[in-house]
Motif scaffolding. Structure first.
Motif, PDB file in Angstrom:
ATOM      1  N   GLN A 220       0.845  -1.192   0.000  1.00 58.72           N
ATOM      2  CA  GLN A 220       0.000   0.000   0.000  1.00 58.72           C
ATOM      3  C   GLN A 220       0.885   1.248   0.000  1.00 58.72           C
ATOM      4  OE1 GLN A 220      -2.066   1.237   3.689  1.00 58.72           O
ATOM      5  NE2 GLN A 220      -3.990   1.156   2.539  1.00 58.72           N
ATOM      6  N   ILE A 221       0.563   2.182  -0.885  1.00 57.02           N
ATOM      7  CA  ILE A 221       1.276   3.458  -0.945  1.00 57.02           C
ATOM      8  C   ILE A 221       0.452   4.488  -0.176  1.00 57.02           C
ATOM      9  CG2 ILE A 221       2.005   5.339  -2.471  1.00 57.02           C
ATOM     10  CD1 ILE A 221       2.641   3.154  -4.583  1.00 57.02           C
ATOM     11  N   ASP A 222       1.111   5.252   0.695  1.00 57.48           N
ATOM     12  CA  ASP A 222       0.374   6.198   1.531  1.00 57.48           C
ATOM     13  C   ASP A 222      -0.183   7.375   0.741  1.00 57.48           C
ATOM     14  OD1 ASP A 222       0.786   5.028   4.282  1.00 57.48           O
ATOM     15  OD2 ASP A 222       2.870   5.216   3.633  1.00 57.48           O
ATOM     16  N   LEU A 223       0.610   7.926  -0.159  1.00 53.68           N
ATOM     17  CA  LEU A 223       0.164   9.061  -0.969  1.00 53.68           C
ATOM     18  C   LEU A 223       0.709   8.899  -2.374  1.00 53.68           C
ATOM     19  CD1 LEU A 223      -1.140  11.882  -1.315  1.00 53.68           C
ATOM     20  CD2 LEU A 223       0.984  12.880  -0.424  1.00 53.68           C
ATOM     21  N   LEU A 224      -0.188   8.872  -3.357  1.00 56.07           N
ATOM     22  CA  LEU A 224       0.202   8.691  -4.757  1.00 56.07           C
ATOM     23  C   LEU A 224      -0.261   9.904  -5.551  1.00 56.07           C
ATOM     24  CD1 LEU A 224       1.519   6.752  -6.793  1.00 56.07           C
ATOM     25  CD2 LEU A 224      -0.738   5.720  -7.153  1.00 56.07           C
ATOM     26  N   LEU A 225       0.675  10.530  -6.251  1.00 60.90           N
ATOM     27  CA  LEU A 225       0.395  11.749  -7.001  1.00 60.90           C
ATOM     28  C   LEU A 225       0.572  11.549  -8.499  1.00 60.90           C
ATOM     29  CD1 LEU A 225       2.522  14.367  -4.949  1.00 60.90           C
ATOM     30  CD2 LEU A 225       0.223  13.515  -4.426  1.00 60.90           C
ATOM     31  N   LEU A 226      -0.144  12.357  -9.291  1.00 60.80           N
ATOM     32  CA  LEU A 226       0.201  12.537 -10.697  1.00 60.80           C
ATOM     33  C   LEU A 226       1.303  13.584 -10.748  1.00 60.80           C
ATOM     34  CD1 LEU A 226      -3.250  12.669 -12.569  1.00 60.80           C
ATOM     35  CD2 LEU A 226      -1.815  10.671 -12.037  1.00 60.80           C
ATOM     36  N   HIS A 227       2.409  13.290 -11.416  1.00 60.86           N
ATOM     37  CA  HIS A 227       3.610  14.130 -11.323  1.00 60.86           C
ATOM     38  C   HIS A 227       3.468  15.465 -12.047  1.00 60.86           C
ATOM     39  CE1 HIS A 227       8.185  13.594 -10.620  1.00 60.86           C
ATOM     40  NE2 HIS A 227       7.866  14.860 -10.528  1.00 60.86           N
ATOM     41  N   GLN A 228       2.737  15.480 -13.148  1.00 63.95           N
ATOM     42  CA  GLN A 228       2.565  16.702 -13.939  1.00 63.95           C
ATOM     43  C   GLN A 228       1.219  16.629 -14.650  1.00 63.95           C
ATOM     44  OE1 GLN A 228       4.683  19.323 -14.548  1.00 63.95           O
ATOM     45  NE2 GLN A 228       6.700  18.603 -13.924  1.00 63.95           N
ATOM     46  N   PRO A 229       0.554  17.744 -14.870  1.00 57.84           N
ATOM     47  CA  PRO A 229      -0.548  17.736 -15.829  1.00 57.84           C
ATOM     48  C   PRO A 229       0.027  17.765 -17.242  1.00 57.84           C
ATOM     49  CG  PRO A 229      -0.209  19.950 -15.009  1.00 57.84           C
ATOM     50  CD  PRO A 229       0.791  19.078 -14.287  1.00 57.84           C
ATOM     51  N   VAL A 230      -0.726  17.257 -18.176  1.00 59.58           N
ATOM     52  CA  VAL A 230      -0.311  17.353 -19.584  1.00 59.58           C
ATOM     53  C   VAL A 230      -1.399  18.135 -20.314  1.00 59.58           C
ATOM     54  CG1 VAL A 230       0.438  16.111 -21.639  1.00 59.58           C
ATOM     55  CG2 VAL A 230       0.824  15.104 -19.377  1.00 59.58           C
ATOM     56  N   PRO A 231      -1.259  19.446 -20.421  1.00 61.90           N
ATOM     57  CA  PRO A 231      -2.314  20.275 -21.007  1.00 61.90           C
ATOM     58  C   PRO A 231      -2.709  19.862 -22.412  1.00 61.90           C
ATOM     59  CG  PRO A 231      -0.684  21.647 -19.904  1.00 61.90           C
ATOM     60  CD  PRO A 231      -0.117  20.254 -19.943  1.00 61.90           C
ATOM     61  N   THR A 232      -1.754  19.353 -23.203  1.00 60.84           N
ATOM     62  CA  THR A 232      -2.052  18.976 -24.585  1.00 60.84           C
ATOM     63  C   THR A 232      -2.719  17.604 -24.681  1.00 60.84           C
ATOM     64  OG1 THR A 232       0.196  18.095 -24.808  1.00 60.84           O
ATOM     65  CG2 THR A 232      -0.182  20.361 -25.548  1.00 60.84           C
TER      66      THR A 232
END
Length: 293
Positions: free
Chosen positions: A100-112
């Motif tokens: 189990q991972i405590d906090l998982l993020l998307l590293h960057q938005p990809v606007p395109t």
């Protein structure tokens, strides 16, 4: 001693963490174990740092129970998409050696390719619902991107990890985060990224305002900057590979900045970003293959 913050889903997370961005794999395990021995309980890594396996090794070397360490990592854009992101979780969890991972993020938005970004976030929502992660969030999302994400998803991110330091405070981003109950987490919290600029003559570490405050408290400029983050309610994730600095960066809980000192640091903002412009991130320019193991 440490201080916890409560995320918007009720999960408690240490406010001060240890980062491993650009830490070579061969030194990561020792650095993580050292940080945990000093008292850190939050470790921040990312798939694109290529050192998740060594972070896991460092945690195991520390001898601490898994429940005592808050593990945060990030999905890289090359693994965006619903099924791809579910698999990216498996890759990261496998390298870290945890279920189990405590906090998982998307590293960057990809606007395109924002539809793919949204699909990736929906995969995070599924992982949260399945109990594979305890909290989910984002990184480097500006207010307009955050609004677009919230319109198309169900779970408000717990954290938005962005560049924040005395020379670049991103007050608009912090305000947007606060409006939605999202914790701002500062990467490059002491402004180390400013040393990569073309004009690196100004450094937060030698800034006279910060230096004067540090002298008044018998602390280092780095300690003052970290204390500034904590007093303004942010999470911060400083990095170092030197044991003496790892220890010093954690020694920020025994003093308090005055309101005037906090305001003086706030006033140092230059509005100049050190990292990549989030709007400029594209799949083509920022693609990195994230290996299976």
């Amino acid at each position: 001693m440490s201080v916890n913050v409560t995320l918007n889903n009720g999960i408690e997370m240490p406010a001060l963490g240890f980062g491993v961005f650009q830490t070579p794999p061969e030194t990561t395990s020792a650095s993580v174990a050292e940080a945990l021995s000093v008292g850190y309980r939050l470790i921040d890594t990312a798939a694109s740092y290529f050192n998740e396996s060594e972070v896991g090794e460092g945690i195991r070397r520390s001898g601490l129970d898994r429940s005592e360490v808050f593990v945060e990592t990030k999905i890289w854009i090359s693994d965006y998409g619903y099924d791809e992101t579910l698999h990216a979780f498996d890759k990261s969890a496998g390298k870290l050696g945890i279920n189990q991972i405590d906090l998982l993020l998307l590293h960057q938005p990809v606007p395109t390719d924002f539809a793919r970004t949204v699909s990736a976030y929906k995969a995070l929502e599924a992982l949260l619902a399945d109990g594979k992660v305890r909290a989910i969030g984002i990184s480097n999302f500006m207010p307009t991107m955050l609004d677009r994400l919230l319109e198309q998803t169900d779970v408000v991110p717990a954290v938005n990890q962005v560049e924040v330091h005395p020379y670049f405070t991103q007050r608009d981003v912090q305000a947007a985060n606060a409006e939605h109950g999202i914790l701002t987490q500062a990467w490059s919290p002491m402004g180390g990224i400013t040393s990569y600029r073309d004009d690196s003559s100004r450094s937060t570490f030698t800034d006279p305002v910060i230096g004067e405050i540090a002298s008044a408290h018998g602390k280092t400029p780095a300690q003052v900057m970290l204390r500034w983050h904590l007093q303004e309610g942010r999470s911060a994730i400083p990095k170092s590979v030197k044991p003496e600095r790892i220890a010093a960066n954690f020694n920020v809980f025994d003093f308090e900045l005055t309101e005037d000192q906090v305001s003086a640091i706030d006033a140092l903002d230059t509005g100049v970003r050190g990292g990549p412009e989030p709007e400029s991130v594209t799949m083509e320019a920022f693609h990195r293959d994230i290996p299976e193991a």
